[in-house]
Scaffold this motif. Structure first.
Motif, short mmCIF file in Angstrom:
data_model
loop_
_atom_site.label_atom_id
_atom_site.label_comp_id
_atom_site.label_asym_id
_atom_site.label_seq_id
_atom_site.Cartn_x
_atom_site.Cartn_y
_atom_site.Cartn_z
N GLY A 57 0.79 -1.22 0.00
CA GLY A 57 0.00 0.00 0.00
C GLY A 57 0.82 1.27 0.00
O GLY A 57 0.32 2.34 0.39
N GLU A 58 2.09 1.17 -0.43
CA GLU A 58 2.96 2.33 -0.47
C GLU A 58 3.52 2.53 -1.88
O GLU A 58 3.43 1.64 -2.73
CB GLU A 58 4.12 2.18 0.53
N THR A 59 4.11 3.68 -2.11
CA THR A 59 4.62 4.02 -3.44
C THR A 59 5.90 3.26 -3.74
O THR A 59 6.84 3.26 -2.94
CB THR A 59 4.88 5.53 -3.54
N ALA A 60 5.93 2.61 -4.90
CA ALA A 60 7.11 1.86 -5.35
C ALA A 60 7.73 2.60 -6.53
O ALA A 60 7.02 3.13 -7.39
CB ALA A 60 6.73 0.44 -5.74
N ILE A 61 9.06 2.62 -6.56
CA ILE A 61 9.78 3.46 -7.52
C ILE A 61 10.93 2.67 -8.14
O ILE A 61 11.58 1.87 -7.47
CB ILE A 61 10.36 4.70 -6.81
N LEU A 62 11.18 2.95 -9.42
CA LEU A 62 12.43 2.55 -10.06
C LEU A 62 13.24 3.82 -10.27
O LEU A 62 12.81 4.73 -10.99
CB LEU A 62 12.20 1.87 -11.41
N GLY A 63 14.40 3.91 -9.62
CA GLY A 63 15.27 5.07 -9.76
C GLY A 63 16.51 4.72 -10.56
O GLY A 63 17.11 3.65 -10.35
N VAL A 64 16.89 5.60 -11.47
CA VAL A 64 18.05 5.37 -12.35
C VAL A 64 19.03 6.52 -12.20
O VAL A 64 18.64 7.69 -12.31
CB VAL A 64 17.60 5.24 -13.82
#
Length: 230
Positions: free
Chosen positions: A106-113
């Motif tokens: 229930g939280e924000t998931a991110i792909l960071g580059v």
């Protein structure tokens, strides 16, 4: 009949000597990590200088190698173009994992580059309702701080951030590793401190590591289970 013959012919390898030698030359230049001369390469590959010269000059004509002023050779820009054309879509590969992380916790998931010394948000999955962290695509964060900095710059298996980058925010990250062993991206989950206790943060970290390992395998990483989760 033609289809049968073609099927039979593709079932066994018939190495083409010229292609095999060319592949060995390119691999030797890549593994050497520096420009090399014909004599040095000929000794290492156990091929004649004449044959090697013809291969290198042909590759040079196509931009696959470059001949320096001192007649040594190094890999050329056309190889990078071919590699870029065959590179998998990292964002597309990551998106299902980000959605799974978001739906599970229930939280924000991110792909960071990493990009120009910053961490750029390349993909994300945000909850559609409730209080959650916003992650605008293209937003850049300091690369040397937070959970992502710990896995991308400091080599940690799982990086935890307890209000270190932003007050009231906790985050966890795991690195995506490419075929050359480079840490090229971070799978992250971020949430407000009131919603994510430390025990939950640990659980999320394990899932981030699993997701990062799966993505890493898709882009050619080897032994990634140990590299990510050790």
């Amino acid at each position: 009949m033609l289809r049968t013959r073609m099927a039979d012919s593709t079932g066994s390898l018939r190495p083409v000597p010229a292609v095999e030698k060319t592949a060995r030359v390119l691999r030797a230049l890549a593994e050497g990590g520096r420009p090399q001369g014909i004599s040095e390469l000929a000794r290492a590959l156990k091929v004649s200088k004449g044959t090697l010269r013809d291969i290198l000059l042909t590759l040079d004509a196509h931009g696959f190698v470059i001949r320096d002023a001192d007649t040594r050779f190094r890999l050329g820009p056309q190889l990078r173009a071919l590699a870029d054309a065959s590179s998998p879509d990292l964002r597309g590969l990551a998106q299902p994992h980000l959605v799974s992380l978001m739906e599970t916790f229930g939280e924000t998931a991110i792909l960071g580059v990493p990009h120009d010394g910053k961490l750029e948000i390349a993909a994300r999955a945000e909850p559609t309702s409730g209080l959650h962290m916003s992650a605008p695509l293209g937003r850049r964060l300091p690369l040397d701080a937070g959970a992502h900095g710990k896995v991308l710059l400091h080599g940690e298996a799982i990086g935890y951030d307890d209000e270190q980058l932003f007050r009231g925010v906790r985050a966890v990250a795991a690195a995506v590793i490419d075929a050359r062993g480079r840490r090229v991206a971070a799978v992250m989950v971020v949430g407000f401190k009131e919603r994510v206790d430390l025990r939950t943060l640990r659980r999320i970290g394990e899932r981030c590591a699993t997701a990062a390992a799966a993505i890493s395998r898709r882009i050619g990483a080897r032994g990634v289970e140990e590299a990510v989760s050790a």
